[in-house]
Motif scaffolding. Sequence first.
Motif, PDB file in Angstrom:
ATOM      1  N   SER A 154       0.844  -1.204   0.000  1.00 56.66           N
ATOM      2  CA  SER A 154       0.000   0.000   0.000  1.00 56.66           C
ATOM      3  C   SER A 154       0.879   1.254   0.000  1.00 56.66           C
ATOM      4  O   SER A 154       0.380   2.370  -0.175  1.00 56.66           O
ATOM      5  N   ARG A 356       8.720   8.681   8.307  1.00 55.57           N
ATOM      6  CA  ARG A 356       9.030   9.676   7.266  1.00 55.57           C
ATOM      7  C   ARG A 356       7.940   9.608   6.199  1.00 55.57           C
ATOM      8  O   ARG A 356       7.767   8.567   5.562  1.00 55.57           O
ATOM      9  N   ARG A 364       5.430  14.357  -6.159  1.00 54.21           N
ATOM     10  CA  ARG A 364       5.973  13.087  -6.648  1.00 54.21           C
ATOM     11  C   ARG A 364       4.945  12.299  -7.458  1.00 54.21           C
ATOM     12  O   ARG A 364       5.285  11.322  -8.135  1.00 54.21           O
TER      13      ARG A 364
HETATM   14  C1  LIG Z   1       9.501   5.311   0.389  1.00 51.94           C
HETATM   15  C2  LIG Z   1       8.623   5.935  -0.353  1.00 51.94           C
HETATM   16  O1  LIG Z   1       7.546   6.595   0.136  1.00 51.94           O
HETATM   17  C3  LIG Z   1       6.967   6.154   1.327  1.00 51.94           C
HETATM   18  C4  LIG Z   1       5.486   6.204   1.179  1.00 51.94           C
HETATM   19  C5  LIG Z   1       4.825   5.855   2.445  1.00 51.94           C
HETATM   20  C6  LIG Z   1       3.445   5.440   2.386  1.00 51.94           C
HETATM   21  O2  LIG Z   1       2.850   5.119   3.434  1.00 51.94           O
HETATM   22  O3  LIG Z   1       2.858   5.413   1.294  1.00 51.94           O
HETATM   23  C7  LIG Z   1       5.490   5.910   3.661  1.00 51.94           C
HETATM   24  C8  LIG Z   1       6.895   6.210   3.764  1.00 51.94           C
HETATM   25  O4  LIG Z   1       7.654   5.025   3.827  1.00 51.94           O
HETATM   26  P1  LIG Z   1       8.789   4.821   4.934  1.00 51.94           P
HETATM   27  O5  LIG Z   1       8.105   4.951   6.257  1.00 51.94           O
HETATM   28  O6  LIG Z   1       9.336   3.479   4.690  1.00 51.94           O
HETATM   29  O7  LIG Z   1       9.802   5.891   4.716  1.00 51.94           O
HETATM   30  C9  LIG Z   1       7.368   6.992   2.538  1.00 51.94           C
HETATM   31  O8  LIG Z   1       8.709   7.291   2.631  1.00 51.94           O
HETATM   32  C10 LIG Z   1       8.732   5.941  -1.823  1.00 51.94           C
HETATM   33  O9  LIG Z   1       7.774   6.376  -2.471  1.00 51.94           O
HETATM   34  O10 LIG Z   1       9.741   5.498  -2.345  1.00 51.94           O
END
Ligand SMILES: C=C(O[C@@H]1CC(C(=O)O)=C[C@@H](OP(=O)(O)O)[C@H]1O)C(=O)O
Length: 412
Positions: A154, A356, A364
Amino acid sequence: MLNLQHSARAGPACRSRATTRKLCVSVSAAGSTYGNNFRVTTFGESHGKGVGCVIDGVPPRLAITEDEIQLELDRRKPGQSIITTPRKEDDIAEILSGVVDGVTLGTPIAIVVRNKDQKSQDYSEMSVAYRPSHADATYDFKYGIRAVAGGGRSSARETIGRVAAGAVAKKLLKVIGDTEILAYVSKVRDIGCSVDNGAFTLEDVESNIVRCPDQAAAQKMIDAINEVRTRGESCGGEVTCVVRRCPKGLGSPVFDKLEAELAKAMLSLPATKGFEIGSGFAGAAMVGSEHNDEFYIDEQGRVRTRTNRSGGVQGGLSNGEDIVIRVAFKPTSTIGIKQNTVTRDGQATELRARGRHDPCVVPRAVPMVESMVALVLADQLLQHYAQCELLPRDGAVGADPTVTRQFAHGRA
Ligand SMILES: C=C(O[C@@H]1CC(C(=O)O)=C[C@@H](OP(=O)(O)O)[C@H]1O)C(=O)O
């Protein structure tokens, strides 16, 4: 055997036969493949070893390099500016198969990107409690299991496979019909912009971090995203996509009309909530004589329309005018603000998500939208040639001489 549960409670704890209706159905392969002719399967989870795609049906003898794919992945990757998720990934694409010396073989093309910067510990609270409005809860309802860290498939990270495949589709469309697919951020919250859809360029889109060609509006959008970001909040926006020089006749009546395929493709992107083409919802308030696009014959003898409220599609088929669509994205659901939710075993609780995340997904989403449009058009292009271009035409004025002639001369 499929169990349909009527209760919102789910997961291993909820196996009550009283709330369960059993149906005998054949279970088909589910959900990760798009297209019939130019057929793309994406794979991988956000915190697994890697993500990518397998593309089947790409015509042989198409020139494509890893650099061309990388260019698109760089526009999509995380950590590219202050207004995106700070997760740091280079997202380097490796072509594993289907291409030799920069030319397609006609065999399946597999592309992989290895994950490097996972911080799975950020998800410990979310292994217990569902993020409001995220896929956490519904994945659990459906599958009874989910990849907690990073949200699994997701996550917007899944779109790497779409963007890599989209780069190949874009190249095919460019070579066949000089088709160009360009998107930009047209709204953040209530901040709109003024952009000439017929004239903006890729350089205009990439000239600022929010990807809006109207520089004054772009600065307001950036400020708005920064304002919510510093509060741990998120916000939504819109992406407009324009297709120039789309071959005529793409789309397949009646269920695979071009706008139906585009709507499905757009609404399959994470965080999307709305789709419009041409006049969109505003068309509902017009009368026919206001809305109709009158035909004329241009200097090159082509059938054209003077206006484009149809958004380049009539009767479910492209008419050769620019395709213009708009896609609405909701505010990112993962926020650093305390909210009411429930735990997986049914207790009320509160959650302030760590980790993050993009304060606004639209900057994006621009390459993601372009890529999904390219996948739809490439699939319909192959379908069109398979069915409609084998036998000679009678020279009707509506035929598309450019594309048909190129195809007939084998210049693709
Ligand atoms: C890593 C990406 O985006 C992610 C999209 C995302 C989410 O919940 O959709 C949560 C985050 O993931 P994480 O907690 O692992 O950093 C974002 O950083 C990407 O697009 O490459």
